[in-house]
Every structure is written in structure tokens, then in C-alpha cells.
Design a protein around this motif. Structure first.
Motif, PDB file in Angstrom:
ATOM      1  N   VAL A 209       0.834  -1.203   0.000  1.00 16.05           N
ATOM      2  CA  VAL A 209       0.000   0.000   0.000  1.00 16.05           C
ATOM      3  C   VAL A 209       0.875   1.263   0.000  1.00 16.05           C
ATOM      4  CG1 VAL A 209      -1.951   1.145   1.119  1.00 16.05           C
ATOM      5  CG2 VAL A 209      -1.666  -1.335   1.346  1.00 16.05           C
ATOM      6  N   GLU A 210       0.696   2.085  -1.017  1.00 16.30           N
ATOM      7  CA  GLU A 210       1.562   3.277  -1.151  1.00 16.30           C
ATOM      8  C   GLU A 210       0.977   4.510  -0.458  1.00 16.30           C
ATOM      9  OE1 GLU A 210       1.877   2.846  -5.541  1.00 16.30           O
ATOM     10  OE2 GLU A 210       4.037   2.836  -5.117  1.00 16.30           O
ATOM     11  N   GLY A 211      -0.313   4.424  -0.124  1.00 14.00           N
ATOM     12  CA  GLY A 211      -0.916   5.574   0.556  1.00 14.00           C
ATOM     13  C   GLY A 211      -2.420   5.382   0.717  1.00 14.00           C
ATOM     14  N   VAL A 212      -3.076   6.406   1.229  1.00 11.69           N
ATOM     15  CA  VAL A 212      -4.522   6.345   1.497  1.00 11.69           C
ATOM     16  C   VAL A 212      -5.191   7.526   0.810  1.00 11.69           C
ATOM     17  CG1 VAL A 212      -6.303   6.367   3.288  1.00 11.69           C
ATOM     18  CG2 VAL A 212      -4.102   5.263   3.741  1.00 11.69           C
ATOM     19  N   GLN A 213      -6.354   7.278   0.198  1.00  9.31           N
ATOM     20  CA  GLN A 213      -7.006   8.375  -0.523  1.00  9.31           C
ATOM     21  C   GLN A 213      -7.592   9.410   0.447  1.00  9.31           C
ATOM     22  OE1 GLN A 213     -10.052   7.077  -3.143  1.00  9.31           O
ATOM     23  NE2 GLN A 213     -11.119   5.816  -1.649  1.00  9.31           N
ATOM     24  N   GLY A 214      -7.884  10.581  -0.075  1.00 11.14           N
ATOM     25  CA  GLY A 214      -8.474  11.643   0.741  1.00 11.14           C
ATOM     26  C   GLY A 214      -9.929  11.308   1.059  1.00 11.14           C
ATOM     27  N   ILE A 215     -10.402  11.794   2.194  1.00  9.32           N
ATOM     28  CA  ILE A 215     -11.752  11.463   2.685  1.00  9.32           C
ATOM     29  C   ILE A 215     -12.485  12.754   3.041  1.00  9.32           C
ATOM     30  CG2 ILE A 215     -13.076  10.299   4.509  1.00  9.32           C
ATOM     31  CD1 ILE A 215     -10.743   8.394   4.912  1.00  9.32           C
ATOM     32  N   SER A 216     -13.726  12.871   2.586  1.00 15.09           N
ATOM     33  CA  SER A 216     -14.546  14.049   2.914  1.00 15.09           C
ATOM     34  C   SER A 216     -15.912  13.576   3.400  1.00 15.09           C
ATOM     35  CB  SER A 216     -14.731  14.902   1.654  1.00 15.09           C
ATOM     36  OG  SER A 216     -15.798  15.809   1.825  1.00 15.09           O
ATOM     37  N   TRP A 217     -16.224  13.835   4.646  1.00 15.17           N
ATOM     38  CA  TRP A 217     -17.520  13.450   5.235  1.00 15.17           C
ATOM     39  C   TRP A 217     -18.284  14.735   5.591  1.00 15.17           C
ATOM     40  CZ3 TRP A 217     -16.702   9.119   9.499  1.00 15.17           C
ATOM     41  CH2 TRP A 217     -16.356   7.920   8.872  1.00 15.17           C
ATOM     42  N   THR A 218     -19.494  14.864   5.069  1.00 18.86           N
ATOM     43  CA  THR A 218     -20.338  16.011   5.421  1.00 18.86           C
ATOM     44  C   THR A 218     -21.730  15.521   5.800  1.00 18.86           C
ATOM     45  OG1 THR A 218     -19.169  17.318   3.760  1.00 18.86           O
ATOM     46  CG2 THR A 218     -21.210  18.264   4.639  1.00 18.86           C
ATOM     47  N   GLU A 219     -22.290  16.146   6.861  1.00 17.45           N
ATOM     48  CA  GLU A 219     -23.669  15.810   7.266  1.00 17.45           C
ATOM     49  C   GLU A 219     -24.562  16.982   6.869  1.00 17.45           C
ATOM     50  OE1 GLU A 219     -24.685  16.080  11.562  1.00 17.45           O
ATOM     51  OE2 GLU A 219     -25.237  13.964  11.346  1.00 17.45           O
ATOM     52  N   GLU A 328      -6.724  14.811   3.883  1.00 18.05           N
ATOM     53  CA  GLU A 328      -6.095  14.811   2.566  1.00 18.05           C
ATOM     54  C   GLU A 328      -5.498  13.429   2.267  1.00 18.05           C
ATOM     55  OE1 GLU A 328      -4.776  19.510   2.600  1.00 18.05           O
ATOM     56  OE2 GLU A 328      -3.231  17.945   2.500  1.00 18.05           O
ATOM     57  N   PRO A 329      -5.272  13.157   1.004  1.00 19.59           N
ATOM     58  CA  PRO A 329      -4.594  11.894   0.677  1.00 19.59           C
ATOM     59  C   PRO A 329      -3.235  11.827   1.368  1.00 19.59           C
ATOM     60  CG  PRO A 329      -5.435  12.959  -1.305  1.00 19.59           C
ATOM     61  CD  PRO A 329      -5.603  13.951  -0.192  1.00 19.59           C
ATOM     62  N   VAL A 330      -2.824  10.617   1.727  1.00 23.89           N
ATOM     63  CA  VAL A 330      -1.545  10.423   2.432  1.00 23.89           C
ATOM     64  C   VAL A 330      -0.668   9.486   1.602  1.00 23.89           C
ATOM     65  CG1 VAL A 330      -0.522   9.274   4.453  1.00 23.89           C
ATOM     66  CG2 VAL A 330      -2.479  10.805   4.738  1.00 23.89           C
ATOM     67  N   ILE A 331       0.623   9.816   1.521  1.00 23.31           N
ATOM     68  CA  ILE A 331       1.596   8.927   0.858  1.00 23.31           C
ATOM     69  C   ILE A 331       2.475   8.320   1.942  1.00 23.31           C
ATOM     70  CG2 ILE A 331       3.507   8.810  -0.807  1.00 23.31           C
ATOM     71  CD1 ILE A 331       0.877   9.510  -2.118  1.00 23.31           C
ATOM     72  N   ALA A 334       8.318   5.890   1.452  1.00 24.66           N
ATOM     73  CA  ALA A 334       8.678   5.085   0.270  1.00 24.66           C
ATOM     74  C   ALA A 334       9.621   3.931   0.611  1.00 24.66           C
ATOM     75  CB  ALA A 334       9.305   5.996  -0.786  1.00 24.66           C
ATOM     76  N   SER A 335      10.593   4.179   1.469  1.00 24.59           N
ATOM     77  CA  SER A 335      11.556   3.099   1.739  1.00 24.59           C
ATOM     78  C   SER A 335      10.891   1.981   2.552  1.00 24.59           C
ATOM     79  CB  SER A 335      12.794   3.653   2.455  1.00 24.59           C
ATOM     80  OG  SER A 335      12.410   4.162   3.708  1.00 24.59           O
ATOM     81  N   LEU A 336       9.947   2.351   3.414  1.00 23.84           N
ATOM     82  CA  LEU A 336       9.266   1.312   4.185  1.00 23.84           C
ATOM     83  C   LEU A 336       8.315   0.523   3.280  1.00 23.84           C
ATOM     84  CD1 LEU A 336       9.133   0.173   7.030  1.00 23.84           C
ATOM     85  CD2 LEU A 336       7.361   1.860   7.576  1.00 23.84           C
ATOM     86  N   VAL A 337       7.712   1.229   2.339  1.00 25.19           N
ATOM     87  CA  VAL A 337       6.846   0.548   1.353  1.00 25.19           C
ATOM     88  C   VAL A 337       7.675  -0.454   0.556  1.00 25.19           C
ATOM     89  CG1 VAL A 337       5.453   0.892  -0.735  1.00 25.19           C
ATOM     90  CG2 VAL A 337       5.191   2.454   1.198  1.00 25.19           C
ATOM     91  N   ASP A 338       8.890  -0.024   0.175  1.00 24.36           N
ATOM     92  CA  ASP A 338       9.784  -0.956  -0.554  1.00 24.36           C
ATOM     93  C   ASP A 338      10.066  -2.207   0.276  1.00 24.36           C
ATOM     94  OD1 ASP A 338      11.914   1.656  -2.054  1.00 24.36           O
ATOM     95  OD2 ASP A 338       9.893   0.916  -2.552  1.00 24.36           O
ATOM     96  N   ARG A 352       1.266  -6.353  -5.574  1.00 23.53           N
ATOM     97  CA  ARG A 352       0.994  -5.238  -6.469  1.00 23.53           C
ATOM     98  C   ARG A 352       0.872  -3.986  -5.607  1.00 23.53           C
ATOM     99  NH1 ARG A 352      -3.293  -1.893  -8.162  1.00 23.53           N
ATOM    100  NH2 ARG A 352      -4.239  -3.067  -9.827  1.00 23.53           N
ATOM    101  N   ARG A 353       1.367  -2.893  -6.124  1.00 24.75           N
ATOM    102  CA  ARG A 353       1.295  -1.631  -5.396  1.00 24.75           C
ATOM    103  C   ARG A 353      -0.085  -1.013  -5.603  1.00 24.75           C
ATOM    104  NH1 ARG A 353       6.388   1.350  -4.224  1.00 24.75           N
ATOM    105  NH2 ARG A 353       7.949  -0.280  -3.882  1.00 24.75           N
ATOM    106  N   MET A 354      -0.578  -0.348  -4.590  1.00 24.02           N
ATOM    107  CA  MET A 354      -1.942   0.196  -4.693  1.00 24.02           C
ATOM    108  C   MET A 354      -2.186   1.234  -3.607  1.00 24.02           C
ATOM    109  SD  MET A 354      -3.676  -3.316  -3.270  1.00 24.02           S
ATOM    110  CE  MET A 354      -5.386  -2.805  -3.446  1.00 24.02           C
ATOM    111  N   PRO A 355      -3.184   2.108  -3.834  1.00 19.99           N
ATOM    112  CA  PRO A 355      -3.606   3.014  -2.769  1.00 19.99           C
ATOM    113  C   PRO A 355      -4.649   2.297  -1.918  1.00 19.99           C
ATOM    114  CG  PRO A 355      -4.815   3.536  -4.751  1.00 19.99           C
ATOM    115  CD  PRO A 355      -3.885   2.390  -5.102  1.00 19.99           C
TER     116      PRO A 355
END
Ligand code: HGY
Ligand code: MN
Ligand code: MN
Length: 412
Positions: A209-219, A328-331, A334-338, A352-355
Motif C-alpha cells: 500500500v503506497e498511501g490512502v485516498q483523501g476522505i470528505s464526510w459532510t452531514e 487529505e490523501p496520504v503517501i 517510500a523506503s518502508l513501502v519498498d 501489487r502496489r496500490m492506494p
């Protein structure tokens, strides 16, 4: 190589899965509920049996620490941390979060059984309210831990019955004294199920996993005028339910039009008075928007807000909006992902690499230390669903990658 004890890990998952067990094989342990307390008590008991020093912090995060060889002087040597969460959504499966915590305890068991001492301490954590299903924002405990949310603001968060995080932490006995974040890990590695369809469809064993996508929650809370369903001509209606429904349809079309990783969900919706023959005067609903690209996420947020304003204006319905979470999205490092990739491939596991489509505590921990995640396949990509499943061989493969990486990190 220290080899993960498969039956032991699977039986721990089974036992924890019994707490808050629901029809269909899943579990419901909403954050800070009685079921969450019971799950916490079970895992803390396991931590103590393993000889871990258990720390509970002021937001209820629990960290079990296995001492390393180097005690370190004043400057304590930073531990390697792994873990995840054990709270679930109301229709939760058995693996989301639980798997990463219990695999972390399995790594400790391996080391204890083989009498291996590591240079660094090893910490296994579970963070409070990762799901955000009862209290928002999600990833609350790790966000406080990483310094992104103040304790008082977190304590004030309340559920639909106006019960607050602070009161519920006190009620279940997990309002600890330790200051959140005082332990700065050398590195944080979270093992988790993918919760999406990619690895399963592509028959790949490990997600790097190379990162996490950004998240927006609104009520949104919409207010119109209740009226008779039979006598009120369409031209006179101020139908809050109609506006809410139009948002759902719009959000779906918008995500389709934007394509890429854009997703949109109206997950919670309640109408009042919710009666067959009354035009609803009240609609409360949530909009969950996500994208790996923050500019695109901002575009989606703006277009949804504009749509709501236009339709509400035409329907003469009032709109109140409250942001429940915005990350916000997080990356990841990189070296730990490797290193995740290298350890998986050393075990001859396809990768496989992926978000990450889902949010995780790791996205908060990346704010304070090098962080990475390891994914294993979710059968048919199902999650937040009682049918959530990962094959035993994949659970064990992921745990083995975690064990090898954590032991390597704890030796450096
Ligand atoms: O919503 C999420 O992605 C996470 O399950 N809290
Ligand atoms: Mn999770
Ligand atoms: Mn989840």
C-alpha cells in the motif's frame, strides 16, 4: 525465520469475532459500546498474558509494549509499532482492524516462544474509534495520537443519543492517563484486509500500500414544510426528502463522470416525519466523497455543494451542512513501502502496489513516523458487511510478511 502459528492466529480471530457477534458471521462493536469494552478487555487480557506492558492513553488507545534489549537511557529507544483497531461498524466483519491487531500479538507470541529478544521494543496498538460509525471523525484515536485533534474536541464528539466520547470512555473504563503520542515509534506497520476487490480479482496475494485516498464526510440537515401527500400540488411543495434523494442521484452520476478513484456515497439518510402520506419536512443525510487526488476531491465537494444549493433553493428548502471529517490523501514512507514489497517477494508472494480506498490509522501515524501498510485479499471485495472474508492462507501469508518486517525493523 520465525513462522506464524496459523491455528493460533485463526482461533484468536474466531474468539474476538464472538464478541458482538451478529447474524451472518460478522460482528458489531461500535466504538466505546459495551461490546467494544468487552473486545478491549479480551485483547488487553491477551496482551498481559504475553507479558506486555499495557498503556492506556487519554483517548483510550491501548498499546502493549514488549521490551527490547536496549533499555535506552533517558532517550528511550523508539519501538517498532504495529496494530490497527478493534471497533467495528454495525454490520462489521471479523477481519477489518481485528486482523492487524491480532497478527501483531501473534508476532509477539512468536518472539516469546522462541525466546528471541529484539534490540528495539515492539509495541502492538489498537486505536480508539477508527470507524467513525458512531462518533466522528473516523480514525479519532490515531488522529489524537498524531496530534491532529485535541483531546477536548474529541471528548465532545457525541453520538445520535447525545452521549459523548469523554463520557463513554469513562463509562467503559478506558479513559487512560497516558498522554496520547508520547511514544514516537521508530516505524509503524499496519496489516489490514484490502476491503476492496482488486487483489481478489487479480489473484494477487499481497497489496503493497503506497498511501490512502483523501476522505470528505459532510452531514446535511434539510428543512422544508410537511404537508398532505394528497392535497398539496407539486408547485407548492417544499419537500426535504426530494432534495436529499436528488443529492444521492447527483453524487452517483458525478463519481461516474469524474471516473478514476472518485467515489461518492450517501450512507445515512433519515426523513421526518417518515410517513407514507406526509411530504417530509426534514431530511438528514451524509455524503462520503473520496479520491486519491485532492484537487479532484475538492472539485467533487464543490459540485455536490453547488447541486444541493441549487435544488434546495428551487424547492425553498433550508440547508445546514456540517463537516464531519476531512483528510487529505496520504503517501506512505517510500523506503518502508519498498521493504513491505521485498519481504512479500522474499516469501514468493505475488504483490501489487496500490492506494487504500479505506481510511486507516496508518494514515494518521504517517504524520509522526515512517509508516506503511500490508494488504491481503478480501473475497469479492466485501467489507463493512457480515460476509467479509479472507482465506486462511492469505491471513497467514500477510501475518508472516508482518512478522518478518517487524522483526527486521526491531533489530536495526
Ligand atoms: O471509512 C473508512 O474508510 C474507515 O473504515 N473508517
Ligand atoms: Mn479498518
Ligand atoms: Mn472499517
Amino acid at each position: 525465520m520465525l513462522t506464524v502459528d496459523g491455528p493460533r492466529l485463526l482461533s484468536a480471530l474466531e474468539e474476538l469475532g464472538q464478541i458482538g457477534a451478529i447474524e451472518g458471521g460478522g460482528c458489531a462493536r461500535l466504538a466505546l459500546s459495551d461490546e467494544d469494552k468487552a473486545g478491549r478487555d479480551l485483547v488487553v487480557g491477551w496482551m498481559k498474558q504475553l507479558g506486555l506492558a499495557v498503556q492506556i492513553d487519554a483517548i483510550g488507545n491501548v498499546i502493549g509494549i514488549r521490551a527490547g534489549q536496549e533499555k535506552g537511557g533517558r532517550e528511550k529507544i523508539a519501538p517498532v509499532m504495529t496494530g490497527s483497531h478493534i471497533d467495528t461498524v454495525r454490520t462489521g466483519g471479523r477481519y477489518d482492524g481485528n486482523y492487524g491487531v491480532l497478527a501483531g500479538l501473534e508476532v509477539v507470541r512468536l518472539l516469546n516462544d522462541s525466546g528471541v529478544e529484539t534490540r528495539r521494543p515492539i509495541a502492538v496498538a489498537f486505536f480508539t474509534n477508527e470507524e467513525g460509525a458512531r462518533f466522528q471523525p473516523d480514525m479519532m484515536g490515531s488522529l489524537v495520537y498524531a496530534g491532529g485533534l485535541g483531546l477536548n474536541e474529541a471528548y465532545a464528539a457525541a453520538d445520535k443519543d447525545r452521549r459523548s466520547v469523554g463520557d463513554e470512555l469513562r463509562r467503559i473504563g478506558y479513559l487512560g492517563r497516558a498522554q496520547p503520542g508520547v511514544i514516537r515509534p521508530h516505524a509503524f506497520v499496519e496489516l489490514h484486509i484490502e476491503q476492496g476487490p482488486i487483489l481478489d480479482e487479480e489473484k494477487v496475494r499481497i497489496g503493497v500500500v503506497e498511501g490512502v485516498q483523501g476522505i470528505s464526510w459532510t452531514e446535511y440537515s434539510l428543512t422544508g414544510v410537511s404537508n398532505h401527500a394528497g392535497t398539496t400540488p407539486m408547485r407548492l411543495r417544499r419537500d426535504a426528502g426530494y432534495v436529499a434523494a436528488s443529492v444521492n442521484v447527483f453524487a452517483r452520476a458525478l463519481a461516474r463522470e469524474m471516473g478514476g478513484n472518485q467515489v461518492a456515497t450517501v450512507g445515512a439518510l433519515s426523513l421526518r416525519p417518515n410517513l407514507i402520506n406526509v411530504v417530509p419536512n426534514r431530511a438528514d443525510f451524509t455524503v462520503d466523497l473520496r479520491n486519491t487526488d485532492d484537487d479532484k476531491l475538492k472539485e467533487a465537494e464543490a459540485r455536490v455543494a453547488a447541486h444541493i444549493a441549487d435544488v434546495a433553493r428551487a424547492e425553498r428548502v433550508e440547508v445546514e451542512a456540517k463537516v464531519l471529517a476531512r483528510f487529505e490523501p496520504v503517501i506512505f514512507d517510500a523506503s518502508l513501502v519498498d521493504r513491505v514489497e521485498r519481504h512479500a517477494q522474499a516469501l514468493r508472494l505475488s504483490t501489487r502496489r496500490m492506494p487504500s480506498g479505506a481510511g486507516h490509522d496508518a494514515q494518521m501515524m504517517q504524520r509522526i513516523c515512517p509508516t506503511a501498510m500490508i494488504f491481503v485479499p478480501s473475497v469479492a471485495g466485501l467489507s463493512h458487511n457480515v460476509k467479509e472474508h479472507t482465506e486462511a492462507a492469505d491471513l497467514l501469508a500477510g501475518a508472516q510478511v508482518l512478522a518478518n518486517l517487524v522483526v527486521e525493523l526491531a533489530s536495526e
